[in-house]
Design an enzyme around this catalytic site. Structure first.
Site, PDB file in Angstrom:
ATOM      1  N   HIS A  16      27.028   9.781 -91.914  1.00  0.00           N
ATOM      2  CA  HIS A  16      26.418  10.824 -90.565  1.00  0.00           C
ATOM      3  C   HIS A  16      25.460  12.114 -91.088  1.00  0.00           C
ATOM      4  CE1 HIS A  16      27.330  13.847 -87.646  1.00  0.00           C
ATOM      5  NE2 HIS A  16      27.950  14.646 -88.643  1.00  0.00           N
TER       6      HIS A  16
ATOM      7  N   CYS B 234      28.131   8.184 -84.664  1.00  0.00           N
ATOM      8  CA  CYS B 234      29.332   8.856 -84.488  1.00  0.00           C
ATOM      9  C   CYS B 234      29.522   8.010 -82.973  1.00  0.00           C
ATOM     10  CB  CYS B 234      28.839  10.324 -83.855  1.00  0.00           C
ATOM     11  SG  CYS B 234      29.174  10.559 -85.778  1.00  0.00           S
TER      12      CYS B 234
ATOM     13  N   ASP C  30      16.312  15.090-104.895  1.00  0.00           N
ATOM     14  CA  ASP C  30      17.196  14.264-104.567  1.00  0.00           C
ATOM     15  C   ASP C  30      18.860  14.797-104.587  1.00  0.00           C
ATOM     16  OD1 ASP C  30      18.572  12.509-107.386  1.00  0.00           O
ATOM     17  OD2 ASP C  30      16.352  13.162-107.530  1.00  0.00           O
TER      18      ASP C  30
ATOM     19  N   CYS D   8      26.929  14.040 -81.395  1.00  0.00           N
ATOM     20  CA  CYS D   8      25.868  13.807 -82.648  1.00  0.00           C
ATOM     21  C   CYS D   8      25.323  12.656 -81.803  1.00  0.00           C
ATOM     22  CB  CYS D   8      26.905  14.111 -83.620  1.00  0.00           C
ATOM     23  SG  CYS D   8      26.121  12.504 -85.267  1.00  0.00           S
TER      24      CYS D   8
ATOM     25  N   ASP E 250      14.137   5.709-112.050  1.00  0.00           N
ATOM     26  CA  ASP E 250      14.224   6.805-112.459  1.00  0.00           C
ATOM     27  C   ASP E 250      15.355   5.873-114.059  1.00  0.00           C
ATOM     28  OD1 ASP E 250      16.690   7.079-112.223  1.00  0.00           O
ATOM     29  OD2 ASP E 250      16.344   8.817-112.021  1.00  0.00           O
TER      30      ASP E 250
ATOM     31  N   CYS F 223      23.588  10.168 -84.110  1.00  0.00           N
ATOM     32  CA  CYS F 223      23.390  10.346 -85.417  1.00  0.00           C
ATOM     33  C   CYS F 223      23.017   8.601 -85.186  1.00  0.00           C
ATOM     34  CB  CYS F 223      23.895  10.364 -86.603  1.00  0.00           C
ATOM     35  SG  CYS F 223      25.138   9.798 -86.305  1.00  0.00           S
TER      36      CYS F 223
HETATM   37 ZN    ZN Z   1      26.803  10.807 -86.154  1.00  0.00          ZN
END
Ligand code: ZN
Length: 416
Positions: free
Chosen positions: A390, A368, A255, A363, A93, A365
């Site tokens: 995260h 972590c 977004d 976590c 954009d 992710c």
């Molecule tokens: Zn995490």
């Protein structure tokens, strides 16, 4: 519902030394630093949004790319430059908020199409001009300013030229028409005009400052004229709690940087989990924190004492994480440091909760587990951005569970 992350060249250095708080002397930023999608185990986003203004810079200097970076983006294309996995799509954009104070957008249709083509985007948004104002229906605020009408006219005019040029030259990216407005009716009318031009994907711009009920009112008005195959994108909007309602109105993508930026911009909600948020523990870096540096120079804080208290805080936080000291010992060290440097607003209770729950321990992710408590420490961009990454993975996870939680409208009607 697809989530696009707006690029601002946010990366982390995989070889950063957290113990000494320093970068590897061998680090070559452009070669070694990594984007969120490269360091997270879980998916961070469905798509990447890249703005021309961020890449090329503007008069106000919002550009985030150095000249060599820009050249590399053009040479490698957006997919190669960002080392994107197959399943992450790309959207270009203009970055209309960066030129919101200009009388007209600073780009020509040819320049923007050239940008989308050279970078090889999957889709590109037409040039638009943000209207800085909203009129709730029934309010007595008087006449709508001519400037607002002019900006809507400019946006529609550019959208038409954009689509004509694309049809003439047969560009490979999908065109997305940008709709601007100042109330539900004007937004709906913009969408109607864009559909008439031939757009089946439309981005709604300028809604960032709007309250959620106002966004829903606009979407409801748009629903009356929206053709069934028209897909809507919300520019700059998260509002996770309303995502299902947005979806029912034909929104298929959005977004936003907010979940990323909250990790270091929010007063307290810095570390997200699927059901709550936590405050990151602030341990300012003595030689990198502007206000602390000032206090030291003014003789209000002893530098040596601050350095000692800083180190002690980090040491005890790490020891707490590995079970070698108690929560109170670690928290006391942080609070002693705060007191020494004269922190006015302490979050002692929130810190206690963060340490007590230690959410990073559960976590998955990918960051972590690797960094432990470092990710929950509010300090410098390497920790803060990792925590932001995260948060992106948590947002992706939340969206998945939202879809599962509620049936789609048609199914609801059919079943009851
Ligand atoms: Zn995490």
């Amino acid at each position: 519902m697809k989530f696009y992350f707006p690029d601002s060249q946010d990366q982390v250095s995989p070889t950063y030394d957290f113990i000494h708080d320093e970068y590897s002397p061998l680090r070559v930023r452009q070669r070694d630093d990594r984007y969120a999608h490269e360091v997270l185990t879980l998916p961070a986003y469905d798509g990447l949004l890249v703005s021309k203004a961020i890449v090329d810079g503007t008069i106000q200097g919002v550009g985030k790319y150095s000249m060599p970076q820009r050249q590399r983006l053009y040479r490698l294309g957006v997919r190669g430059f960002f080392r994107l996995p197959e399943d992450v799509v790309t959207l270009g954009d203009c970055g209309a908020f960066t030129y919101v104070n200009e009388p007209e957008p600073p780009y020509s249709v040819g320049e923007v199409i050239d940008f989308y083509n050279r970078c090889g985007f999957d889709a590109g948004v037409s040039i638009d001009h943000v209207i800085l104002g909203y009129r709730r229906p029934g309010s007595n605020a008087g006449e709508v300013p001519d400037e607002w009408k002019e900006r809507r006219r400019i946006s529609l005019h550019f959208a038409e030229k954009f689509l004509t040029a694309i049809h003439e030259h047969g560009t490979p990216f999908e065109p997305v028409g940008a709709a601007q407005g100042w109330d539900p009716e004007s937004y709906a009318d913009s969408v109607k005009e864009l559909q008439a031009m031939g757009y089946s994907r439309i981005a709604l711009g300028g809604m960032v400052p709007l309250k959620t009920p106002d966004i829903l009112a606009c979407l409801a008005a748009i629903a009356d004229i929206r053709e069934t195959d028209t897909q809507l994108h919300l520019l700059g909007i998260t509002r996770i709690d309303s995502m299902n309602e947005f979806a029912e109105f034909g929104v298929t993508s959005f977004d936003s940087t907010s979940s990323f930026r909250q990790s270091f911009m929010d007063d307290r909600d810095n570390y997200h989990t699927t059901d709550t948020t936590y405050s990151a523990i602030r341990v300012p870096q003595v030689d990198a924190n502007v206000s602390l540096k000032k206090a030291i120079l003014a003789g209000k804080v002893s530098q040596a004492a601050a350095v000692t208290a800083d180190r002690e805080s980090l040491k005890l936080l790490r020891e707490f994480d590995t079970g070698r000291c108690s929560l109170d010992e670690a928290l006391d060290a942080v609070l002693r440091y705060e007191e020494l440097i004269g922190v006015k607003k302490s979050y002692a209770d929130l810190y206690r909760r963060t340490l007590d729950h230690a959410p990073w321990r559960h976590c998955v992710c990918g960051l972590c587990a690797k960094h432990g408590i470092e990710i929950a420490i509010f300090r410098g961009s390497e920790r803060n951005k990792r925590r932001g990454f995260h948060n992106l993975s948590v947002l992706a996870d939340k969206m998945k569970s939202l879809h599962a939680a509620r049936p789609r409208p048609l199914e609801r009607i059919a079943s009851g």
